[in-house]
Design an enzyme around this catalytic site. Structure first.
Site, PDB file in Angstrom:
ATOM      1  N   HIS A  56       0.809  -1.341  -0.567  1.00 27.56           N
ATOM      2  CA  HIS A  56      -0.114   0.043   0.113  1.00 27.56           C
ATOM      3  C   HIS A  56       1.151   0.840  -0.379  1.00 27.56           C
ATOM      4  O   HIS A  56       1.977   1.333   0.549  1.00 27.56           O
ATOM      5  CB  HIS A  56      -0.717  -0.232   1.309  1.00 27.56           C
ATOM      6  CG  HIS A  56      -0.396  -0.386   2.497  1.00 27.56           C
ATOM      7  ND1 HIS A  56       0.532   0.709   2.722  1.00 27.56           N
ATOM      8  CD2 HIS A  56      -0.356  -1.614   3.440  1.00 27.56           C
ATOM      9  CE1 HIS A  56       0.859   0.230   4.329  1.00 27.56           C
ATOM     10  NE2 HIS A  56       0.226  -0.841   4.450  1.00 27.56           N
TER      11      HIS A  56
HETATM   12  P1  TYD Z   1      -2.152  -2.643   7.429  1.00 24.10           P
HETATM   13  O1  TYD Z   1      -1.521  -1.263   7.180  1.00 24.10           O
HETATM   14  O2  TYD Z   1      -2.301  -2.844   5.965  1.00 24.10           O
HETATM   15  O3  TYD Z   1      -0.366  -3.557   7.877  1.00 24.10           O
HETATM   16  P2  TYD Z   1       1.157  -4.301   6.881  1.00 24.10           P
HETATM   17  O4  TYD Z   1       1.399  -3.002   6.114  1.00 24.10           O
HETATM   18  O5  TYD Z   1       1.997  -4.151   7.914  1.00 24.10           O
HETATM   19  O6  TYD Z   1       0.328  -5.520   6.281  1.00 24.10           O
HETATM   20  O7  TYD Z   1      -2.807  -3.591   8.447  1.00 24.10           O
HETATM   21  C1  TYD Z   1      -3.273  -4.429   8.405  1.00 24.10           C
HETATM   22  C2  TYD Z   1      -4.565  -4.279   9.822  1.00 24.10           C
HETATM   23  O8  TYD Z   1      -4.476  -3.307  10.806  1.00 24.10           O
HETATM   24  C3  TYD Z   1      -5.694  -3.888   8.876  1.00 24.10           C
HETATM   25  O9  TYD Z   1      -6.318  -4.324   9.157  1.00 24.10           O
HETATM   26  C4  TYD Z   1      -5.953  -2.103   9.707  1.00 24.10           C
HETATM   27  C5  TYD Z   1      -5.110  -2.810  11.382  1.00 24.10           C
HETATM   28  N1  TYD Z   1      -4.437  -1.708  11.621  1.00 24.10           N
HETATM   29  C6  TYD Z   1      -5.117  -0.610  12.614  1.00 24.10           C
HETATM   30  O10 TYD Z   1      -6.186  -0.790  13.343  1.00 24.10           O
HETATM   31  N2  TYD Z   1      -4.152   0.001  13.062  1.00 24.10           N
HETATM   32  C7  TYD Z   1      -2.592   0.823  12.927  1.00 24.10           C
HETATM   33  O11 TYD Z   1      -2.039   0.967  13.175  1.00 24.10           O
HETATM   34  C8  TYD Z   1      -2.171  -0.059  11.480  1.00 24.10           C
HETATM   35  C9  TYD Z   1      -1.203  -0.193  11.291  1.00 24.10           C
HETATM   36  C10 TYD Z   1      -2.744  -1.421  11.430  1.00 24.10           C
END
Ligand code: TYD
Length: 141
Positions: A56
């Site tokens: 992302h």
């Molecule tokens: P995501 O940002 O997609 O994780 P990564 O980039 O590490 O693969 O987030 C994964 C899940 O966690 C998504 O459902 C959102 C949640 N999340 C939160 O609730 N708070 C946060 O601070 C973060 C980073 C993620």
């Protein structure tokens, strides 16, 4: 002067180290060692072999990514250029600015990825669709 591409604004930051025979110490001050005030900290751990995270980009969020333990790769993509960096030291932070697609992979066993973030969590700040990100990054959105 040519304007820097977004990926060129991403950089490895050498964090301060206090060397000590009892164990080393590193510290990070918001606005000083990272170019933003720190609003949020999160970390990835218990990462199974072969996992990939990220996938992302963010409209406003800036981050500093640190390999607190073990190692992993971060792939950055601003829509024009890509770069793969290997993080394996807890005294290096990778600054990732706005509108840069990132993927994290090649996690070593037991690694911990800590992220300092400039904003609170906001799903509306994400581009999770690569084509939508590319259109926005190239100014066609
Ligand atoms: P995501 O940002 O997609 O994780 P990564 O980039 O590490 O693969 O987030 C994964 C899940 O966690 C998504 O459902 C959102 C949640 N999340 C939160 O609730 N708070 C946060 O601070 C973060 C980073 C993620």
């Amino acid at each position: 002067m040519r304007e820097l591409k977004r990926i060129e604004r991403c950089k490895l930051i050498d964090l301060p180290q206090i060397a000590d025979p009892r164990g080393n110490l590193t510290f990070i001050e918001g606005g000083r060692h990272v170019p933003f005030e720190i609003k949020r900290v999160y970390y990835l751990y218990d990462i199974p072999g072969g996992a990939e995270r990220g996938g992302h980009a963010h409209k406003e969020l800036q981050q500093l990514i640190i390999a607190m333990s073990g190692s992993f790769d971060v792939v950055l993509d601003d829509g024009y250029a890509t770069e793969r960096l290997h993080l394996n030291r807890s005294y290096y932070g990778l600054y990732v600015g706005t509108m840069v697609w990132r993927e994290i992979d090649n996690f070593s066993s037991g690694s911990v990825c800590m992220v300092l973030a400039s904003t609170l969590y906001d799903e509306a700040d994400y581009y999770r669709d690569y084509d939508a990100f590319l259109r926005a990054a190239k100014g066609k959105a």
